[in-house]
Design an enzyme around this catalytic site. Structure first.
Site, PDB file in Angstrom:
ATOM      1  N   CYS A 312       0.979  -1.291   0.128  1.00 32.39           N
ATOM      2  CA  CYS A 312      -0.001   0.088   0.023  1.00 32.39           C
ATOM      3  C   CYS A 312       0.948   1.192   0.109  1.00 32.39           C
ATOM      4  O   CYS A 312       0.406   2.377  -0.372  1.00 32.39           O
ATOM      5  CB  CYS A 312      -1.017   0.145   1.205  1.00 32.39           C
ATOM      6  N   HIS A 737      -1.237   1.068   7.492  1.00 31.14           N
ATOM      7  CA  HIS A 737      -1.817   0.891   6.317  1.00 31.14           C
ATOM      8  C   HIS A 737      -1.732   2.405   5.735  1.00 31.14           C
ATOM      9  O   HIS A 737      -1.812   3.688   6.565  1.00 31.14           O
ATOM     10  CB  HIS A 737      -3.147   0.537   6.224  1.00 31.14           C
TER      11      HIS A 737
END
Length: 783
Positions: A312, A737
């Site tokens: 990510c 994340h």
């Protein structure tokens, strides 16, 4: 027997070491899941598609490769609920695998006659059948690279490094000793006992009899999965450590039980492959996100990235970077990959410019921004394009980006910019698309006694600014709560004068001086990195300070003043001339100084690690905290001894004695922060490296480049609008994340869009609030 127009001399049967590409087209993100499938060349084993641009036909025409295995995956009808498990338990996940969801359909495609032949087919020549079967069985090049990246993190343990063997009687390798299972079998390296493993991801059966054997014999810690064995892959697991491990001299240990690893054919997915599939299918979400309230959107410029495991950081950086207009112009061609990238480019997977064009086509064509109707999810998001080829290439040789672990999105951003500039990857532009990020800062030192001024101009493409940290309280959970600040307050801190003791060349004595930094020019796009990573008891931690969300920013008050009428320019001195021989990346210097290191220490650390990034320099500094030399002012060594002085001579001699050259050994130690084991592994993985380390700030044209940027920005105002933010949720940039917020034009109106891997949605107001506490890299567009 039917006659087929096949040149058998052009058919190459792949072996275990061959690269076989079967995940997506070399020039597009068309995959085996698309209606036409992929055509895998039986000469060079690269995959092409007969989609919108018919790259198969182009490859065939340009290179005379006419025989292909058409490789297609067709959805199976499913009736069961395909829910994600509530908790990830290592090696015990029960989940549907790709084979459960899709049927593999294959055929032979002859491009020169546009003929399709069903496969398997007994009438085909043996060599064609052998090649086709080998391609079908082969682990794809993408998967091999992922496995290699994961396995870099697998190390020996104390149990796997000292194995005493004793062979049991009546040894058999066909079935679990305690049940009837004949798959997922593990052999104990200590005695040869064969037991089944735990139930595994993908529905692989297991009754844990191998683990039961270890519990009965506590010193029998290490077992090997038989089905994973091949000459280049082996699953070894230590039940005492409850982790995957490397086993030194594995081939020799297996021979005790009559197993010759060189003759073994892999028949089952390895633990690494299962782990990769598990990570890819896991539903990454931002904590507090309410995706159900967000509307998925599709179309040109609204394509998401499939998460490759922990990618990510890469996806969010690319989403924002490709939203910069110059990058779209450079790397997006509505007619597909430019012809010159197909002609004379037999290895497109090794060409960074081709990979950038492929990313541009994937993001902006709109062909892949469609609902994924193959999922059982109520809300249909995209399948997402997989940037595997790009990730493999850009990370090659890098100690962090070559792994499958989470990395720092800002470090990746600066690294990618640097690589594009060094390799002159300009795409369709005459100059680098990174020029639209370039600007000049003005660094002014003023002696408070004589008003003498030293003015330096520095070309850069990002500024790192401090964050005003006012602690409100500490919660019961230990979480620190901070007062909200603004980007303007951070810029004011960056722009404020700093007093220090200065040896004034005009006064010929030590005086108090002020140092102040400001803008000398305003770029088309401004990148700001708020310094959220701080040292807490010498441990890097992330400060979750809320920065008020504002879409406008004025920089005019932070513009440098130059030399004023009551000031005189100081003469150059020899110390500064030496210091100027090496141009350090200013954002790296600022980051390290914000962590608590002095400017000289930051330069020592960056120089010692090749100026490649913040973390290698930080780690080097931690390892050399007791070294008195890092307390001294940094003086650039002469070119003759600069590299040698930056590494430990004893470590260097050890590598030279192993047969490696001094130049290559020096580079290996530098890029691996002086760690000998990592340096040895790097040397074996990079035998063809030239050993040269370039230490620069990415500006190859020096003064000329600075003048061009200065002229182009002359008279431009400092009014900006926020157009993209990379956000991070988590306590460390190496976990958690990353997502990207980008302002896009939707039906003629600018709206904020959230790119959360393959989930692309309109950002509602509550989601935008996340930017305040998680904004990590901000990109502003000049009005």
């Amino acid at each position: 027997m039917p006659s087929f127009d096949i040149d058998l001399n052009s058919i190459n049967v792949p072996n275990a070491s061959s690269k076989v590409f079967k995940d997506d087209c070399m020039f597009s993100f068309d995959t085996a899941y698309d209606i036409n499938g992929l055509d895998i060349c039986m000469t060079c084993h690269q995959a092409f598609s007969r989609g919108e641009f018919h790259y198969t036909e182009m490859h065939s025409e340009f290179y005379g490769h006419n025989t292909y295995l058409n490789y297609k995956k067709v959805k199976k009808p499913i009736n069961r609920d395909d829910e994600q498990p509530l908790k990830i338990v290592k090696l015990e996940i029960k989940e549907s695998s790709d084979d459960d969801l899709f049927d593999l359909k294959t055929s032979i495609y002859l491009s020169n006659t546009n003929t399709t032949i069903e496969y398997p087919n007994v009438d085909l020549p043996l060599k064609v059948t052998q090649a086709a079967d080998a391609i079908i069985r082969a682990t794809s090049s993408e998967k091999k690279q992922e496995i290699k990246s994961w396995e870099q993190e697998i190390k020996p343990c104390k149990h796997s490094s000292s194995i005493t063997q004793k062979c049991i009687e009546n040894l058999q390798l066909k079935q679990c000793n305690s049940c009837e299972l004949n798959e997922n079998l593990w052999i104990c390296l200590h005695c040869g006992s064969l037991g089944c493993g735990r139930s595994q991801f993908g529905g692989v059966a297991g009754n844990s009899h191998a683990m039961a054997h270890q519990k009965e014999h506590p010193d029998h810690a290490v077992a090997v999965k038989l089905g994973s064995l091949s000459s280049d892959i082996a699953d070894c697991y230590c039940y005492s450590c409850d982790d995957e491990v490397k086993v030194p001299n594995l081939a020799s240990l297996l021979k005790t039980y009559g197993i010759d690893i060189s003759n073994f054919v892999k028949t089952e997915k390895s633990l690494t492959e299962l782990q990769i599939e598990q990570n890819i299918q896991w539903d990454f979400k931002m904590s507090g996100d309410n995706d159900k309230a967000c509307k998925p959107i599709f179309g040109e410029g609204l394509t998401g990235f499939k998460n490759l495991g922990n990618s990510c950081y890469l996806a969010s950086a690319l989403q924002v970077l490709f939203s910069v207009e110059s990058f779209k112009k450079a790397y997006f061609n509505p007619d597909g990959i430019p012809l010159d990238k197909i002609l004379g480019n037999l290895k497109p997977y090794e060409d960074l410019e081709t990979q950038m064009f492929k990313i541009g086509d994937g993001l902006y064509s709109g062909r892949y921004s469609v609902p994924d109707n193959d999922t059982t999810d109520i809300i249909k998001y995209q399948r997402g394009i997989k940037p595997s080829g790009f990730k493999s290439l850009i990370g090659e040789g890098h100690p962090e980006f070559s792994t499958m672990l989470q990395q720092d999105a800002f470090e990746f951003w600066t690294y990618l910019i640097d690589q594009l500039e060094k390799s002159k990857v300009n795409g369709q532009l005459d100059q680098s698309p990174t020029d639209s990020l370039k600007f000049i800062t003005e660094n002014k030192i003023k002696c408070n006694k004589c008003n003498g001024v030293r003015l330096r101009k520095q070309l850069t493409d990002v500024i790192t600014v401090p964050i005003k940290m006012e602690l409100i309280d500490i919660g019961n959970d230990g979480v620190k709560n901070f007062q909200q600040t603004t980007m303007e307050e951070s810029l004011s801190q960056w722009n404020s004068a700093e007093s220090f003791d200065y040896d004034c060349p005009n006064c010929k004595s030590k005086q108090t001086a002020n140092k102040i930094e400001g803008f000398h020019s305003f770029p088309p796009y401004l990148v700001i990195n708020p310094q959220r990573i701080v040292l807490d008891n010498w441990v890097p931690t992330k400060a979750v300070v809320p920065i008020k969300f504002s879409e406008s920013l004025s920089l005019n008050e932070y513009k440098g003043k130059g030399i004023l009428t009551d000031e005189t320019e100081l003469p150059e001195d020899e110390e500064n001339k030496d210091d100027n021989e090496i141009q350090f990346n200013p954002s790296f210097i600022n980051n390290l100084m914000e962590m608590g290191f002095t400017e000289d220490k930051a330069k020592h650390g960056l120089f010692a690690t090749g100026n490649v990034g913040i973390e290698p320099a930080m780690n080097w500094l931690f390892e050399h905290m007791d070294d008195a030399s890092i307390e001294l002012p940094f003086v650039a060594p002469s070119k003759e001894n600069s590299k040698q002085s930056s590494v430990d001579s004893e470590k260097l001699n050890n590598l030279i004695n192993m047969g490696f050259s001094e130049l290559l050994s020096t580079k290996a130690l530098i890029v691996n922060s002086g760690k000998v084991e990592a340096a040895v592994e790097w040397l074996f993985n990079n035998p063809d490296d030239n050993g040269v380390i370039e230490v620069s700030n990415g500006d190859e044209n020096g003064v000329d480049k600075l003048k061009v940027i200065e002229e182009e920005s002359n008279g431009k105002n400092g009014e900006y609008s926020l157009m993209g933010v990379i956000c991070h949720k988590g306590t460390s940039v190496h976990s958690g994340h990353y997502v990207a917020f980008v302002k896009k034009e939707i039906e003629g109106i600018e709206k904020w869009v959230l790119f959360n891997d393959e989930k692309v949605v309109l950002a509602v107001e509550s989601i935008l609030k996340e930017i305040e506490t998680s904004g990590y890299v901000y990109v502003y567009k000049r009005l």
